[in-house]
Write an enzyme that holds these catalytic residues in place. Structure first.
Site, PDB file in Angstrom:
ATOM      1  N   ARG A 242       0.777  -1.255   0.013  1.00 35.95           N
ATOM      2  CA  ARG A 242       0.061  -0.044   0.091  1.00 35.95           C
ATOM      3  C   ARG A 242       1.067   1.089   0.228  1.00 35.95           C
ATOM      4  O   ARG A 242       1.951   1.417   0.638  1.00 35.95           O
ATOM      5  CB  ARG A 242      -0.972  -0.143   1.194  1.00 35.95           C
ATOM      6  CG  ARG A 242      -1.977  -0.755   1.226  1.00 35.95           C
ATOM      7  CD  ARG A 242      -2.989  -0.593   0.190  1.00 35.95           C
ATOM      8  NE  ARG A 242      -4.309  -1.406   0.247  1.00 35.95           N
ATOM      9  CZ  ARG A 242      -4.247  -2.511  -0.568  1.00 35.95           C
ATOM     10  NH1 ARG A 242      -3.359  -2.831  -1.746  1.00 35.95           N
ATOM     11  NH2 ARG A 242      -5.412  -3.203  -0.768  1.00 35.95           N
ATOM     12  N   GLU A 271      -4.468   7.492  -4.714  1.00 34.40           N
ATOM     13  CA  GLU A 271      -4.699   6.792  -6.075  1.00 34.40           C
ATOM     14  C   GLU A 271      -6.066   7.443  -6.797  1.00 34.40           C
ATOM     15  O   GLU A 271      -6.820   7.630  -6.004  1.00 34.40           O
ATOM     16  CB  GLU A 271      -4.792   5.325  -6.091  1.00 34.40           C
ATOM     17  CG  GLU A 271      -3.274   4.700  -5.506  1.00 34.40           C
ATOM     18  CD  GLU A 271      -3.139   3.422  -5.329  1.00 34.40           C
ATOM     19  OE1 GLU A 271      -4.243   2.485  -5.447  1.00 34.40           O
ATOM     20  OE2 GLU A 271      -2.376   2.906  -4.826  1.00 34.40           O
ATOM     21  N   HIS A 290      -1.616   0.644  -9.589  1.00 32.63           N
ATOM     22  CA  HIS A 290      -2.209  -0.526  -9.038  1.00 32.63           C
ATOM     23  C   HIS A 290      -2.861  -1.646  -9.715  1.00 32.63           C
ATOM     24  O   HIS A 290      -3.879  -1.719  -9.795  1.00 32.63           O
ATOM     25  CB  HIS A 290      -3.264   0.144  -8.322  1.00 32.63           C
ATOM     26  CG  HIS A 290      -3.750  -0.487  -6.824  1.00 32.63           C
ATOM     27  ND1 HIS A 290      -3.901  -0.134  -5.706  1.00 32.63           N
ATOM     28  CD2 HIS A 290      -3.517  -1.821  -6.652  1.00 32.63           C
ATOM     29  CE1 HIS A 290      -4.107  -0.957  -4.819  1.00 32.63           C
ATOM     30  NE2 HIS A 290      -3.684  -2.165  -5.238  1.00 32.63           N
TER      31      HIS A 290
END
Ligand code: DGY
Length: 339
Positions: A242, A271, A290
């Site tokens: 993360r 994000e 991601h």
């Protein structure tokens, strides 16, 4: 099938296949949102306020929304991580949380390894030179990369994904493996010759440091300026965990000042990564959006597991991969549910 045989109401968010929606519809009335936007947010909240089950990826479910969902019994997230969900409140309310471990392990380890390869061999930077018509002569030393094979791979967080990344490194690339973990991993040590280290020692010894820890209060900014300063100046940092495991401004500074050589990042504090982030423009950073588990096969498997979890929980056969089954099975501490 009438209401009597389908006593539950489920809100589904994110694209699910027809078969998956049919499986949900067999046990519940399903209100389906392919995505939530400002246009349908009020409808989503209204549906949530009636729902017993919620399934989706990247669910934005906060305390306030939970308070408006008195009947909610099960949340089935299409992700292995659940740091975006208010677990303490769910435990208190006796709301079951299910996630999707295992099915994404190998794919996410593939992503980690892709970032390792890309950062060591400068794949994106050099491919962009070809794309931009800048390959006009044989490349010189200034564009050489660094070997992957034989380099020491440091796995911070040797859980399922970390172990799968270590296996690729040890068996595929002859890499000595170091790892951190709360307890020793005899199998990694026996099969891969891996050695457990404290974080500081791993940072100092590894040529490539790969982060695969869950995000929580203990891992917030685990990699800060002090940790970065412990790494070799030739080392690369790879993050498939993360974003907030890294202190991003400290990383930007370390990359600019060449405290470390490079970073391969699939996750970010914010994000999507804002276009204004320095990380988006640095030659020594490979940034991906991601994509850890983002293959057709794995996203399908994750969605299927999340559906099976929700159907299992609502139908009584039980979930397959629950995070807090104990909290769910004991009576809720507060009213607000119909359990
Ligand atoms: C996960 O499953 O937690 C991934 O990070 C989502 O892509």
């Amino acid at each position: 099938m009438g209401e009597a045989s389908r006593p539950w109401r489920v809100v589904a968010v994110r694209r699910l296949s027809e078969a998956q929606l049919a499986a949900l519809s067999a046990v519940a009335e399903v209100e389906y949102f392919e995505e939530i936007s400002e246009h349908n947010r009020a409808d989503f909240l209204a549906a949530l306020s009636r729902a017993h089950g919620l399934i989706g990826g990247k669910l934005e479910l906060d305390e306030a929304m939970l308070a408006e969902a008195p009947a909610l019994r099960v949340v089935s997230t299409i992700s292995v991580g659940y740091d975006h969900l208010p677990l303490a409140t769910m435990n208190r309310r006796g709301i079951l949380l299910c996630n999707t471990p295992n099915v994404l392990t190998e794919t996410t380890a593939d992503t980690a390894f892709a970032l390792i390869m890309a950062t060591q061999r400068r794949l994106v930077e050099l491919a962009n030179r070809v794309r931009d018509g800048e390959w006009k002569a044989h490349i010189g030393r200034e564009h050489f990369g660094i070997d992957v094979h034989g380099k020491t791979l440091g796995i911070v967080g040797a859980g399922r994904i970390g172990a799968a990344t270590a296996r690729r490194g040890a068996l595929g690339f002859g890499m000595p493996i170091l790892y951190t973990a709360a307890s020793p991993k005899p199998e990694l040590e026996a099969c891969l010759g891996a050695h457990r280290r404290e974080l500081d020692a791993l940072l100092a010894e590894a040529d490539i440091v790969c982060l695969s820890v869950p995000y929580n209060a203990d891992t917030h900014h685990l990699i800060d300026a002090t940790a970065l300063a412990r790494m070799k100046s030739t080392a690369a940092l790879v993050n498939v965990a993360r974003g907030k495991v890294i202190d991003e401004p400290a990383l930007v500074d370390a990359l600019q000042r060449r405290v470390i050589r490079a970073a391969g990042l699939d996750v970010f504090a914010e994000e999507p990564l804002p276009a204004s982030s320095p990380l988006a423009a640095m030659d020594n950073v490979v940034a991906t959006p991601h994509i850890g588990s983002a293959t057709h096969e794995t996203r399908e498997a994750m969605a299927q597991l999340a559906v099976d979890n929700l159907v299992g929980a609502l139908s009584g056969s039980g979930p397959l991969t629950a995070v807090n089954e104990d909290a769910w099975r004991k009576p809720a501490a507060t009213s607000g549910g119909n359990r």
